[in-house]
Scaffold this motif. Structure first.
Motif, PDB file in Angstrom:
ATOM      1  N   LYS A 125       1.159  -1.339  -0.311  1.00 52.59           N
ATOM      2  CA  LYS A 125      -0.280   0.120  -0.036  1.00 52.59           C
ATOM      3  C   LYS A 125       1.023   1.328  -0.286  1.00 52.59           C
ATOM      4  O   LYS A 125       1.835   1.410   0.723  1.00 52.59           O
ATOM      5  CB  LYS A 125      -0.981  -0.259   1.551  1.00 52.59           C
ATOM      6  CG  LYS A 125      -1.593  -0.758   1.919  1.00 52.59           C
ATOM      7  CD  LYS A 125      -3.237  -1.066   0.041  1.00 52.59           C
ATOM      8  CE  LYS A 125      -3.941  -2.193   1.013  1.00 52.59           C
ATOM      9  NZ  LYS A 125      -5.131  -2.655   0.090  1.00 52.59           N
ATOM     10  N   THR A 126       0.299   1.994  -0.737  1.00 56.25           N
ATOM     11  CA  THR A 126       1.072   3.576  -0.123  1.00 56.25           C
ATOM     12  C   THR A 126       0.031   4.292   0.602  1.00 56.25           C
ATOM     13  O   THR A 126      -1.062   3.966   0.806  1.00 56.25           O
ATOM     14  CB  THR A 126       1.025   4.530  -1.293  1.00 56.25           C
ATOM     15  OG1 THR A 126       1.662   3.732  -2.903  1.00 56.25           O
ATOM     16  CG2 THR A 126       1.621   6.327  -1.484  1.00 56.25           C
ATOM     17  N   THR A 127       0.760   4.960   1.446  1.00 54.34           N
ATOM     18  CA  THR A 127       0.316   6.014   2.471  1.00 54.34           C
ATOM     19  C   THR A 127       0.602   7.273   2.610  1.00 54.34           C
ATOM     20  O   THR A 127       2.268   7.537   2.806  1.00 54.34           O
ATOM     21  CB  THR A 127       0.489   4.736   4.347  1.00 54.34           C
ATOM     22  OG1 THR A 127      -0.478   3.519   4.053  1.00 54.34           O
ATOM     23  CG2 THR A 127      -0.434   5.842   5.076  1.00 54.34           C
ATOM     24  N   GLU A 128      -0.373   8.102   3.417  1.00 51.54           N
ATOM     25  CA  GLU A 128      -0.081   9.572   3.902  1.00 51.54           C
ATOM     26  C   GLU A 128       0.658  10.054   5.315  1.00 51.54           C
ATOM     27  O   GLU A 128      -0.292   9.196   6.050  1.00 51.54           O
ATOM     28  CB  GLU A 128      -0.430  11.214   3.148  1.00 51.54           C
ATOM     29  CG  GLU A 128       0.000  12.099   3.621  1.00 51.54           C
ATOM     30  CD  GLU A 128      -1.647  12.835   2.743  1.00 51.54           C
ATOM     31  OE1 GLU A 128      -1.404  13.612   3.093  1.00 51.54           O
ATOM     32  OE2 GLU A 128      -2.313  13.043   1.752  1.00 51.54           O
ATOM     33  N   PHE A 129       1.907  10.376   4.896  1.00 49.71           N
ATOM     34  CA  PHE A 129       1.796  10.105   6.699  1.00 49.71           C
ATOM     35  C   PHE A 129       1.070  11.596   7.486  1.00 49.71           C
ATOM     36  O   PHE A 129       1.057  12.575   6.682  1.00 49.71           O
ATOM     37  CB  PHE A 129       3.654   9.915   7.011  1.00 49.71           C
ATOM     38  CG  PHE A 129       4.074   8.699   6.269  1.00 49.71           C
ATOM     39  CD1 PHE A 129       3.661   7.586   6.812  1.00 49.71           C
ATOM     40  CD2 PHE A 129       5.047   8.952   5.739  1.00 49.71           C
ATOM     41  CE1 PHE A 129       4.499   6.428   7.264  1.00 49.71           C
ATOM     42  CE2 PHE A 129       5.861   7.742   5.692  1.00 49.71           C
ATOM     43  CZ  PHE A 129       5.162   6.770   5.741  1.00 49.71           C
ATOM     44  N   ALA A 130       0.964  11.215   9.267  1.00 54.63           N
ATOM     45  CA  ALA A 130       1.279  12.707   9.649  1.00 54.63           C
ATOM     46  C   ALA A 130       1.934  13.107  10.238  1.00 54.63           C
ATOM     47  O   ALA A 130       2.441  12.500  11.017  1.00 54.63           O
ATOM     48  CB  ALA A 130      -0.341  11.840  10.038  1.00 54.63           C
ATOM     49  N   PHE A 131       2.407  14.366  10.109  1.00 55.08           N
ATOM     50  CA  PHE A 131       3.007  15.310  10.935  1.00 55.08           C
ATOM     51  C   PHE A 131       2.541  16.031  12.064  1.00 55.08           C
ATOM     52  O   PHE A 131       1.241  15.757  13.516  1.00 55.08           O
ATOM     53  CB  PHE A 131       2.657  16.800  10.331  1.00 55.08           C
ATOM     54  CG  PHE A 131       3.534  16.716   9.179  1.00 55.08           C
ATOM     55  CD1 PHE A 131       4.788  16.152   8.564  1.00 55.08           C
ATOM     56  CD2 PHE A 131       2.786  16.962   8.205  1.00 55.08           C
ATOM     57  CE1 PHE A 131       4.881  16.194   7.736  1.00 55.08           C
ATOM     58  CE2 PHE A 131       3.394  17.744   6.969  1.00 55.08           C
ATOM     59  CZ  PHE A 131       4.839  16.918   6.477  1.00 55.08           C
ATOM     60  N   TRP A 132       3.285  14.900  12.911  1.00 54.18           N
ATOM     61  CA  TRP A 132       3.014  14.918  14.484  1.00 54.18           C
ATOM     62  C   TRP A 132       3.218  16.221  15.623  1.00 54.18           C
ATOM     63  O   TRP A 132       3.718  16.087  16.813  1.00 54.18           O
ATOM     64  CB  TRP A 132       2.780  13.468  15.392  1.00 54.18           C
ATOM     65  CG  TRP A 132       4.222  12.962  15.069  1.00 54.18           C
ATOM     66  CD1 TRP A 132       5.265  12.529  14.609  1.00 54.18           C
ATOM     67  CD2 TRP A 132       5.105  13.098  15.807  1.00 54.18           C
ATOM     68  NE1 TRP A 132       6.003  11.602  14.893  1.00 54.18           N
ATOM     69  CE2 TRP A 132       6.105  12.406  16.090  1.00 54.18           C
ATOM     70  CE3 TRP A 132       5.637  14.602  17.072  1.00 54.18           C
ATOM     71  CZ2 TRP A 132       7.437  12.294  16.053  1.00 54.18           C
ATOM     72  CZ3 TRP A 132       7.360  13.979  17.767  1.00 54.18           C
ATOM     73  CH2 TRP A 132       8.661  13.174  17.259  1.00 54.18           C
ATOM     74  N   ASP A 133       4.241  17.152  14.407  1.00 60.70           N
ATOM     75  CA  ASP A 133       4.363  18.820  15.387  1.00 60.70           C
ATOM     76  C   ASP A 133       3.600  19.416  14.640  1.00 60.70           C
ATOM     77  O   ASP A 133       3.373  18.989  13.647  1.00 60.70           O
ATOM     78  CB  ASP A 133       5.797  18.314  15.279  1.00 60.70           C
ATOM     79  CG  ASP A 133       6.647  18.327  14.001  1.00 60.70           C
ATOM     80  OD1 ASP A 133       6.169  17.967  13.476  1.00 60.70           O
ATOM     81  OD2 ASP A 133       8.451  17.388  14.244  1.00 60.70           O
ATOM     82  N   PRO A 134       4.329  20.780  14.879  1.00 63.44           N
ATOM     83  CA  PRO A 134       3.559  21.338  14.106  1.00 63.44           C
ATOM     84  C   PRO A 134       3.414  21.805  12.347  1.00 63.44           C
ATOM     85  O   PRO A 134       2.490  22.143  11.542  1.00 63.44           O
ATOM     86  CB  PRO A 134       3.967  23.137  14.293  1.00 63.44           C
ATOM     87  CG  PRO A 134       4.491  23.016  15.591  1.00 63.44           C
ATOM     88  CD  PRO A 134       4.968  21.456  15.971  1.00 63.44           C
ATOM     89  N   GLY A 135       4.890  20.811  11.637  1.00 66.20           N
ATOM     90  CA  GLY A 135       4.770  20.786  10.457  1.00 66.20           C
ATOM     91  C   GLY A 135       5.428  21.803   9.930  1.00 66.20           C
ATOM     92  O   GLY A 135       6.590  22.605  10.837  1.00 66.20           O
ATOM     93  N   LEU A 136       5.541  21.938   8.577  1.00 66.28           N
ATOM     94  CA  LEU A 136       6.459  23.242   8.248  1.00 66.28           C
ATOM     95  C   LEU A 136       5.790  24.483   7.333  1.00 66.28           C
ATOM     96  O   LEU A 136       4.659  23.963   7.398  1.00 66.28           O
ATOM     97  CB  LEU A 136       7.070  22.658   6.134  1.00 66.28           C
ATOM     98  CG  LEU A 136       7.721  21.035   6.596  1.00 66.28           C
ATOM     99  CD1 LEU A 136       8.396  20.927   5.183  1.00 66.28           C
ATOM    100  CD2 LEU A 136       8.806  21.289   6.998  1.00 66.28           C
ATOM    101  N   THR A 137       6.422  25.734   8.118  1.00 71.15           N
ATOM    102  CA  THR A 137       5.464  26.575   8.696  1.00 71.15           C
ATOM    103  C   THR A 137       6.662  27.969   6.304  1.00 71.15           C
ATOM    104  O   THR A 137       6.288  28.512   5.921  1.00 71.15           O
ATOM    105  CB  THR A 137       5.567  28.039   9.153  1.00 71.15           C
ATOM    106  OG1 THR A 137       7.484  27.530   9.543  1.00 71.15           O
ATOM    107  CG2 THR A 137       4.500  27.308   9.691  1.00 71.15           C
ATOM    108  N   ASP A 138       8.312  27.245   6.794  1.00 73.69           N
ATOM    109  CA  ASP A 138       8.727  28.114   5.961  1.00 73.69           C
ATOM    110  C   ASP A 138       8.629  26.966   4.201  1.00 73.69           C
ATOM    111  O   ASP A 138       8.409  25.695   3.720  1.00 73.69           O
ATOM    112  CB  ASP A 138      10.163  27.400   5.516  1.00 73.69           C
ATOM    113  CG  ASP A 138      11.289  28.459   4.675  1.00 73.69           C
ATOM    114  OD1 ASP A 138      10.535  27.953   3.679  1.00 73.69           O
ATOM    115  OD2 ASP A 138      12.234  27.917   5.549  1.00 73.69           O
ATOM    116  N   ASP A 139       8.196  27.953   3.754  1.00 72.28           N
ATOM    117  CA  ASP A 139       8.197  27.782   1.763  1.00 72.28           C
ATOM    118  C   ASP A 139       8.344  28.016   0.512  1.00 72.28           C
ATOM    119  O   ASP A 139       8.283  28.077  -0.759  1.00 72.28           O
ATOM    120  CB  ASP A 139       6.400  27.697   1.151  1.00 72.28           C
ATOM    121  CG  ASP A 139       6.270  29.262   0.670  1.00 72.28           C
ATOM    122  OD1 ASP A 139       7.248  30.286   1.648  1.00 72.28           O
ATOM    123  OD2 ASP A 139       5.033  29.781   0.816  1.00 72.28           O
TER     124      ASP A 139
END
Length: 195
Positions: A125-139
Motif C-alpha cells: 500500500k501507499t500511505t500519506e503520513f501525518a505530521f505530529w508536530d506543527p509541521g513545515l511553515t517555510d515554503d
C-alpha cells in the motif's frame, strides 16, 4: 522490539522539548531490530508541495506491514542526520547526534524548516503520513524526507526521497531534484552535495 505507535505522542513532546529532530526512545526501536537497516529496498518515500502544503507519502513494497517515522525538511540537513546515524548506529536518534547537528536542527525547527511524521503502512500500500508536530511553515525550498520503517519481526528499512542531500535554497537545482531519482538511490549519488 518496541512499537512506534505506542510511543508517538509522549515521544513527540520529548522531541519538541529538547528541540531535536525525533525522540531517542522512538529511534532506539531501530537498534532493537534483528537486522541492520536496508537502504536499497523496493519501497519509496516522496514529498510533494512546500511549507504547510507539504505531504509525505510512503509506498511499502517490503512484503511486510511497517510502522514508520521520520523527518521532512532541507535535503542537506537530513543527509547529515542520516550520515551521523550511519557512524553511530543510532539512526535519527538525538542521542547519536553531535551538538553541532542538534543546534542546526533546533534552528531549522524554530524556522519552520523541519517536521516529524509517522504512520503505519500495510504491505503493498501507499500511505500519506501525518505530521505530529506543527509541521513545515517555510515554503522557500522543496523539502526532502527520510523515513525509518520497521516490522514487528525486526526488519528495518530506511528510505530517502528525491532531493535528499541537496542543500535548501539552491533554487532551480533544488526544484529540479524534487522529482528526480528513486528513493534509496539518491542518498548514494548526492553525498557530495550535503551541506
Amino acid at each position: 522490539m518496541r512499537a512506534l505507535s505506542r510511543l508517538g505522542s509522549p515521544v513527540a513532546a520529548t522531541a519538541l522539548a529538547s528541540a531535536t529532530v525525533l525522540a531517542g526512545a522512538g529511534m532506539a526501536a531501530a537498534e532493537d531490530a534483528a537486522n541492520e537497516p536496508v537502504f536499497d529496498s523496493k519501497s519509496s518515500v516522496s514529498v510533494s508541495g512546500k511549507g504547510k502544503n507539504a505531504k509525505v507519502t510512503y509506498t511499502n513494497n517490503s512484503g511486510k506491514d511497517l510502522e514508520c517515522f521520520g523527518n521532512v525538511g532541507p535535503g542537506g540537513l537530513l543527509f547529515d542526520l542520516l550520515e551521523e546515524g550511519k557512524k553511530t548506529g543510532k539512526y535519527l536518534d538525538p542521542d547519536g547526534m553531535s551538538e553541532e547537528l542538534k543546534e542546526r536542527i533546533k534552528k531549522a525547527r524554530e524556522s519552520g524548516q523541519i517536521a516529524n511524521f509517522e504512520g503505519d503502512v500495510e504491505s503493498g500500500k501507499t500511505t500519506e503520513f501525518a505530521f505530529w508536530d506543527p509541521g513545515l511553515t517555510d515554503d522557500s525550498f522543496a523539502p526532502a524526507a527520510v523515513a525509518l520503517c520497521q516490522s514487528t519481526d525486526g526488519y528495518v528499512e530506511i528510505e530517502v526521497s528525491p532531493g535528499f542531500g541537496v542543500p535548501a535554497g539552491l533554487g532551480s537545482l533544488d526544484a529540479a531534484l524534487t522529482g528526480v531519482g528513486s528513493s534509496g538511490s539518491v542518498a548514494r549519488t548526492t553525498g557530495s552535495l550535503g551541506s
